[in-house]
Design a protein around this motif. Structure first.
Motif, PDB file in Angstrom:
ATOM      1  N   GLN A  24       0.827  -1.211   0.000  1.00  0.00           N
ATOM      2  CA  GLN A  24       0.000   0.000   0.000  1.00  0.00           C
ATOM      3  C   GLN A  24       0.861   1.261   0.000  1.00  0.00           C
ATOM      4  O   GLN A  24       0.480   2.268  -0.590  1.00  0.00           O
ATOM      5  CB  GLN A  24      -0.960  -0.004   1.186  1.00  0.00           C
ATOM      6  N   TYR A  27       1.914   1.302  -3.788  1.00  0.00           N
ATOM      7  CA  TYR A  27       0.923   1.439  -4.854  1.00  0.00           C
ATOM      8  C   TYR A  27      -0.289   2.267  -4.470  1.00  0.00           C
ATOM      9  O   TYR A  27      -1.154   2.526  -5.302  1.00  0.00           O
ATOM     10  CB  TYR A  27       0.427   0.056  -5.304  1.00  0.00           C
ATOM     11  N   GLY A  28      -0.419   2.651  -3.208  1.00  0.00           N
ATOM     12  CA  GLY A  28      -1.619   3.341  -2.767  1.00  0.00           C
ATOM     13  C   GLY A  28      -2.563   2.358  -2.091  1.00  0.00           C
ATOM     14  O   GLY A  28      -2.326   1.157  -2.113  1.00  0.00           O
ATOM     15  N   GLU A 205      -1.678   8.450 -14.436  1.00  0.00           N
ATOM     16  CA  GLU A 205      -0.901   7.725 -13.403  1.00  0.00           C
ATOM     17  C   GLU A 205      -1.856   7.530 -12.229  1.00  0.00           C
ATOM     18  O   GLU A 205      -2.093   8.464 -11.458  1.00  0.00           O
ATOM     19  CB  GLU A 205       0.318   8.558 -13.010  1.00  0.00           C
ATOM     20  N   THR A 206      -2.415   6.311 -12.126  1.00  0.00           N
ATOM     21  CA  THR A 206      -3.489   6.109 -11.136  1.00  0.00           C
ATOM     22  C   THR A 206      -3.048   6.443  -9.715  1.00  0.00           C
ATOM     23  O   THR A 206      -3.863   6.848  -8.899  1.00  0.00           O
ATOM     24  CB  THR A 206      -4.025   4.663 -11.166  1.00  0.00           C
ATOM     25  N   ARG A 207      -1.753   6.299  -9.418  1.00  0.00           N
ATOM     26  CA  ARG A 207      -1.312   6.595  -8.053  1.00  0.00           C
ATOM     27  C   ARG A 207      -1.461   8.073  -7.721  1.00  0.00           C
ATOM     28  O   ARG A 207      -1.462   8.455  -6.567  1.00  0.00           O
ATOM     29  CB  ARG A 207       0.145   6.174  -7.869  1.00  0.00           C
TER      30      ARG A 207
END
Ligand SMILES: [Zn+2]
Length: 305
Positions: A24, A27-28, A205-207
């Motif tokens: 986490q 990657y979040g 960039e999903t993060r």
């Protein structure tokens, strides 16, 4: 007498939680299945985190005890039920006999009171792990268990999953979990509608992407409304929240005069450069931002400008 004690697999569970902490951080809070599929290290071997096909998972040969290590509900399944109780979340038994091995792992987790991970689907192939979770109550008559949530406490090298006994405190933690899940599912609905890009600058960039609410979401439960959302990168989300950037009902991006008048280098250009540019919106009309909500929100932007 050690052999008489039920086997709780404490070190396996701790390794699992610690690995999720690391993933986490990397990657979040929401993890793609592709990342989870790598499993975690335990005593020199790789151990899977979950079993997507059956929901209830026990880690095979590396586990000595009889209780589940994790449970999951994929996004498409309706297994995650937010309804019903202020004390926890209901999780259904696997189909079939109530004492088949999947269900017995779940029910043993109740008897032993062991901490496990609940992987909650937030969009297809993405999961939010909530841990430590506990099987608080077992309802064989309705083929479901009640899941409660605890906390990981202690210094970083001696962190321990803690079950919360105090009812008020437990309900407080549950409310926080439900809000996190709701927000994660909102994000999981909004970002794909924008093809995982910022609606203002197109950053992919999903993060670094958030689902921003256009107007405050009164209905915190139930289906997340994509048309009340915007996919924005962290910078543009923060700017939108502070009314430094606004979007009008014609999907035009406008930058606050407060910012336009300032002259302070390239970072500010990241904001100013999009003044009067069109917002990138989803192709499907039903997913586009609600114009009435935008107009209402834009009033506030003008007031503060
Ligand atoms: Zn952006």
């Amino acid at each position: 007498m050690r052999e008489n004690r039920p086997v709780r697999d404490e070190s396996l569970r701790s390794s699992c939680f610690a690995s999720l902490d690391v993933l986490q951080a990397q990657y979040g809070p929401e993890l793609p299945y592709a990342v989870l599929a790598g499993g975690f290290q335990f005593r020199g071997g790789k151990v899977p985190f979950l079993n997507r096909a059956y929901g209830i998972y026990r880690a095979g040969a590396v586990q000595r005890g009889p209780a589940a290590l994790s449970i999951n509900s994929a996004f498409a399944q309706k297994r995650y039920q937010d309804e019903g109780t202020a004390d926890g979340v209901l999780y259904r038994y696997q189909d079939g006999p109530i004492d088949n091995h999947f269900n017995s792992w779940l029910r043993q987790a109740h008897l032993l009171g062991v901490p496990l991970v609940y992987f909650i689907g937030t969009r297809p192939n993405w999961y939010r792990p909530e841990y430590p979770a506990f099987v608080e109550a077992d309802h064989p008559a309705t083929r479901s268990v009640l899941i409660s949530f605890g906390e990981i406490r202690g210094a970083y090298d001696e962190r321990e999953p803690v079950r919360i006994r105090d009812e008020i405190e437990r309900r407080y933690v549950l409310r926080q979990v439900k809000q996190r899940i709701h927000q994660a599912q909102f994000r999981g609905a909004v970002l794909p509608a924008y093809r995982d890009r910022c609606g203002i600058c197109s950053l992919k960039e999903t993060r670094l992407l958030d689902a921003a609410h256009i107007t405050a979401d009164i209905e915190e439960r139930g289906v997340p409304l994509v048309s009340n959302g915007l996919s924005l990168c962290s910078i543009h989300h923060r700017a939108f929240d502070h009314d430094l950037v606004g979007v009008d009902a014609d999907y035009r991006v406008l930058v606050s005069p407060r910012l336009l008048e300032e002259d302070d280098g390239p970072m500010l250009d990241l904001l100013k450069g999009f003044h009067t540019q069109p917002l990138h919106v989803p192709r499907a009309a039903a997913l586009r931002p609600d114009r009435e909500r935008l107009a209402e929100r834009f009033e506030r932007f003008l007031d503060r400008a």
